[in-house]
Write a protein that holds these residues in place. Sequence first.
Motif, PDB file in Angstrom:
ATOM      1  N   GLY A 108       0.818  -1.195   0.000  1.00 32.32           N
ATOM      2  CA  GLY A 108       0.000   0.000   0.000  1.00 32.32           C
ATOM      3  C   GLY A 108       0.851   1.242   0.000  1.00 32.32           C
ATOM      4  N   ARG A 109       0.162   2.387  -0.025  1.00 33.10           N
ATOM      5  CA  ARG A 109       0.864   3.666   0.018  1.00 33.10           C
ATOM      6  C   ARG A 109       0.120   4.615   0.932  1.00 33.10           C
ATOM      7  NH1 ARG A 109      -0.078   6.510  -5.831  1.00 33.10           N
ATOM      8  NH2 ARG A 109      -2.275   6.974  -5.542  1.00 33.10           N
ATOM      9  N   THR A 110       0.867   5.612   1.408  1.00 33.70           N
ATOM     10  CA  THR A 110       0.305   6.572   2.343  1.00 33.70           C
ATOM     11  C   THR A 110       0.980   7.924   2.157  1.00 33.70           C
ATOM     12  OG1 THR A 110      -0.077   7.079   4.674  1.00 33.70           O
ATOM     13  CG2 THR A 110       1.898   5.828   4.166  1.00 33.70           C
ATOM     14  N   GLY A 111       0.274   8.958   2.522  1.00 35.29           N
ATOM     15  CA  GLY A 111       0.847  10.298   2.494  1.00 35.29           C
ATOM     16  C   GLY A 111       1.502  10.679   3.809  1.00 35.29           C
ATOM     17  N   ASP A 112       1.568   9.746   4.747  1.00 38.76           N
ATOM     18  CA  ASP A 112       2.099  10.005   6.084  1.00 38.76           C
ATOM     19  C   ASP A 112       3.330   9.134   6.319  1.00 38.76           C
ATOM     20  OD1 ASP A 112       2.566  10.395   8.778  1.00 38.76           O
ATOM     21  OD2 ASP A 112       0.531   9.917   9.420  1.00 38.76           O
ATOM     22  N   ASP A 113       4.491   9.769   6.451  1.00 39.23           N
ATOM     23  CA  ASP A 113       5.733   9.016   6.642  1.00 39.23           C
ATOM     24  C   ASP A 113       5.748   8.242   7.954  1.00 39.23           C
ATOM     25  OD1 ASP A 113       5.880  11.437   8.038  1.00 39.23           O
ATOM     26  OD2 ASP A 113       8.044  11.578   7.822  1.00 39.23           O
ATOM     27  N   VAL A 114       5.154   8.796   8.987  1.00 39.13           N
ATOM     28  CA  VAL A 114       5.118   8.105  10.287  1.00 39.13           C
ATOM     29  C   VAL A 114       4.266   6.843  10.187  1.00 39.13           C
ATOM     30  CG1 VAL A 114       4.411   8.314  12.700  1.00 39.13           C
ATOM     31  CG2 VAL A 114       5.510  10.244  11.552  1.00 39.13           C
ATOM     32  N   GLU A 115       3.131   6.958   9.507  1.00 37.20           N
ATOM     33  CA  GLU A 115       2.253   5.799   9.319  1.00 37.20           C
ATOM     34  C   GLU A 115       2.991   4.680   8.574  1.00 37.20           C
ATOM     35  OE1 GLU A 115      -1.161   6.092   6.460  1.00 37.20           O
ATOM     36  OE2 GLU A 115      -2.303   5.890   8.303  1.00 37.20           O
ATOM     37  N   ALA A 116       3.713   5.024   7.517  1.00 42.72           N
ATOM     38  CA  ALA A 116       4.473   4.029   6.759  1.00 42.72           C
ATOM     39  C   ALA A 116       5.546   3.381   7.632  1.00 42.72           C
ATOM     40  CB  ALA A 116       5.107   4.677   5.533  1.00 42.72           C
ATOM     41  N   SER A 117       6.219   4.174   8.448  1.00 40.30           N
ATOM     42  CA  SER A 117       7.267   3.642   9.324  1.00 40.30           C
ATOM     43  C   SER A 117       6.710   2.693  10.375  1.00 40.30           C
ATOM     44  CB  SER A 117       8.001   4.788  10.012  1.00 40.30           C
ATOM     45  OG  SER A 117       8.634   5.602   9.072  1.00 40.30           O
ATOM     46  N   ILE A 118       5.578   3.055  10.956  1.00 38.99           N
ATOM     47  CA  ILE A 118       4.961   2.197  11.982  1.00 38.99           C
ATOM     48  C   ILE A 118       4.545   0.865  11.383  1.00 38.99           C
ATOM     49  CG2 ILE A 118       2.911   1.943  13.445  1.00 38.99           C
ATOM     50  CD1 ILE A 118       3.167   4.987  14.012  1.00 38.99           C
ATOM     51  N   VAL A 119       3.877   0.912  10.242  1.00 33.60           N
ATOM     52  CA  VAL A 119       3.424  -0.318   9.591  1.00 33.60           C
ATOM     53  C   VAL A 119       4.612  -1.192   9.224  1.00 33.60           C
ATOM     54  CG1 VAL A 119       2.376  -1.198   7.471  1.00 33.60           C
ATOM     55  CG2 VAL A 119       1.223   0.580   8.786  1.00 33.60           C
ATOM     56  N   ALA A 120       5.633  -0.590   8.610  1.00 34.88           N
ATOM     57  CA  ALA A 120       6.806  -1.362   8.184  1.00 34.88           C
ATOM     58  C   ALA A 120       7.541  -1.972   9.373  1.00 34.88           C
ATOM     59  CB  ALA A 120       7.744  -0.475   7.377  1.00 34.88           C
ATOM     60  N   SER A 121       7.691  -1.214  10.449  1.00 29.67           N
ATOM     61  CA  SER A 121       8.431  -1.744  11.596  1.00 29.67           C
ATOM     62  C   SER A 121       7.665  -2.867  12.297  1.00 29.67           C
ATOM     63  CB  SER A 121       8.773  -0.633  12.583  1.00 29.67           C
ATOM     64  OG  SER A 121       7.612  -0.101  13.159  1.00 29.67           O
ATOM     65  N   ARG A 122       6.359  -2.715  12.433  1.00 29.88           N
ATOM     66  CA  ARG A 122       5.577  -3.797  13.061  1.00 29.88           C
ATOM     67  C   ARG A 122       5.584  -5.058  12.213  1.00 29.88           C
ATOM     68  NH1 ARG A 122       0.255  -1.375  16.063  1.00 29.88           N
ATOM     69  NH2 ARG A 122       1.350   0.079  17.396  1.00 29.88           N
ATOM     70  N   LEU A 123       5.463  -4.874  10.909  1.00 28.33           N
ATOM     71  CA  LEU A 123       5.486  -6.027  10.017  1.00 28.33           C
ATOM     72  C   LEU A 123       6.862  -6.696  10.026  1.00 28.33           C
ATOM     73  CD1 LEU A 123       3.855  -7.693   8.024  1.00 28.33           C
ATOM     74  CD2 LEU A 123       4.486  -6.058   6.248  1.00 28.33           C
ATOM     75  N   ALA A 124       7.912  -5.899   9.967  1.00 31.01           N
ATOM     76  CA  ALA A 124       9.271  -6.450   9.983  1.00 31.01           C
ATOM     77  C   ALA A 124       9.559  -7.191  11.289  1.00 31.01           C
ATOM     78  CB  ALA A 124      10.292  -5.342   9.770  1.00 31.01           C
ATOM     79  N   LYS A 125       9.068  -6.657  12.394  1.00 30.28           N
ATOM     80  CA  LYS A 125       9.270  -7.327  13.689  1.00 30.28           C
ATOM     81  C   LYS A 125       8.590  -8.693  13.700  1.00 30.28           C
ATOM     82  CE  LYS A 125       8.551  -6.825  18.617  1.00 30.28           C
ATOM     83  NZ  LYS A 125       7.900  -6.066  19.669  1.00 30.28           N
ATOM     84  N   LEU A 126       7.366  -8.753  13.197  1.00 29.96           N
ATOM     85  CA  LEU A 126       6.640 -10.025  13.166  1.00 29.96           C
ATOM     86  C   LEU A 126       7.299 -11.023  12.219  1.00 29.96           C
ATOM     87  CD1 LEU A 126       3.959 -11.351  14.274  1.00 29.96           C
ATOM     88  CD2 LEU A 126       3.018 -10.779  12.035  1.00 29.96           C
ATOM     89  N   LEU A 127       7.802 -10.532  11.083  1.00 25.77           N
ATOM     90  CA  LEU A 127       8.444 -11.405  10.101  1.00 25.77           C
ATOM     91  C   LEU A 127       9.893 -11.718  10.451  1.00 25.77           C
ATOM     92  CD1 LEU A 127       7.182  -9.606   6.862  1.00 25.77           C
ATOM     93  CD2 LEU A 127       6.314 -11.749   7.823  1.00 25.77           C
ATOM     94  N   ASP A 128      10.467 -10.980  11.395  1.00 28.35           N
ATOM     95  CA  ASP A 128      11.871 -11.097  11.791  1.00 28.35           C
ATOM     96  C   ASP A 128      12.804 -10.795  10.606  1.00 28.35           C
ATOM     97  OD1 ASP A 128      13.876 -11.433  13.654  1.00 28.35           O
ATOM     98  OD2 ASP A 128      14.105 -13.574  13.198  1.00 28.35           O
ATOM     99  N   VAL A 129      12.522  -9.648   9.941  1.00 24.21           N
ATOM    100  CA  VAL A 129      13.363  -9.166   8.847  1.00 24.21           C
ATOM    101  C   VAL A 129      13.651  -7.679   9.099  1.00 24.21           C
ATOM    102  CG1 VAL A 129      12.488 -10.826   7.158  1.00 24.21           C
ATOM    103  CG2 VAL A 129      11.381  -8.592   7.374  1.00 24.21           C
ATOM    104  N   GLN A 130      14.472  -7.081   8.262  1.00 24.43           N
ATOM    105  CA  GLN A 130      14.823  -5.681   8.389  1.00 24.43           C
ATOM    106  C   GLN A 130      13.895  -4.799   7.562  1.00 24.43           C
ATOM    107  OE1 GLN A 130      18.894  -5.285   7.224  1.00 24.43           O
ATOM    108  NE2 GLN A 130      19.662  -5.951   9.215  1.00 24.43           N
ATOM    109  N   VAL A 131      13.835  -3.515   7.935  1.00 22.96           N
ATOM    110  CA  VAL A 131      13.166  -2.500   7.124  1.00 22.96           C
ATOM    111  C   VAL A 131      14.237  -1.822   6.277  1.00 22.96           C
ATOM    112  CG1 VAL A 131      11.859  -0.337   7.145  1.00 22.96           C
ATOM    113  CG2 VAL A 131      11.374  -2.093   8.856  1.00 22.96           C
ATOM    114  N   VAL A 132      13.965  -1.705   4.987  1.00 24.18           N
ATOM    115  CA  VAL A 132      14.893  -1.069   4.060  1.00 24.18           C
ATOM    116  C   VAL A 132      14.209   0.184   3.525  1.00 24.18           C
ATOM    117  CG1 VAL A 132      16.150  -1.320   1.889  1.00 24.18           C
ATOM    118  CG2 VAL A 132      15.868  -3.283   3.413  1.00 24.18           C
ATOM    119  N   ALA A 133      14.878   1.325   3.667  1.00 25.66           N
ATOM    120  CA  ALA A 133      14.344   2.598   3.161  1.00 25.66           C
ATOM    121  C   ALA A 133      15.049   2.951   1.856  1.00 25.66           C
ATOM    122  CB  ALA A 133      14.520   3.697   4.172  1.00 25.66           C
ATOM    123  N   ILE A 134      14.263   3.315   0.874  1.00 20.76           N
ATOM    124  CA  ILE A 134      14.821   3.693  -0.441  1.00 20.76           C
ATOM    125  C   ILE A 134      14.530   5.167  -0.674  1.00 20.76           C
ATOM    126  CG2 ILE A 134      14.650   3.354  -2.905  1.00 20.76           C
ATOM    127  CD1 ILE A 134      14.034   0.472  -2.395  1.00 20.76           C
TER     128      ILE A 134
END
Length: 128
Positions: free
Chosen positions: A102-128
């Motif tokens: 998905g996409r969002t206009g809120d950088d904080v929202e994207a960061s929260i979603v990515a970090s929670r998902l990465a924690k559950l999957l046990d992978v890293q978040v990569v920012a481009i």
Amino acid sequence: MRSTLLFLLATLVLVAFIYASRRGALSQTIRVVRSDDAYLELRAQWRTITADKIERKVFVGKFKTVPFQSIEAVEIETFDIRDAPFWTVRLCLLRDKRVFLGRTGDDVEASIVASRLAKLLDVQVVAI
């Protein structure tokens, strides 16, 4: 006769717009609906995305299933089009494949979603 048809068409378009916006199809948000240690449910536009640690799968919408072992990272990419920035969240899979979440206009929202998902999957978040 022509004005009646134009009125009916405008009414139909308005009803379709209201229906789509209430279902979330027009929104540009990714939000956490439910989260615990073994389960994460996200809502992005009109889709529901779930990550289930017990089944070890991510379900994207109704038809796409991604096993945990094929996920290398969660990716956030920034776009700035006409001074309207937005962020996309994707799963990075083996062999350089990507699954758009998905996409969002809120950088904080994207960061929260990515970090929670990465924690559950046990992978890293990569920012481009």
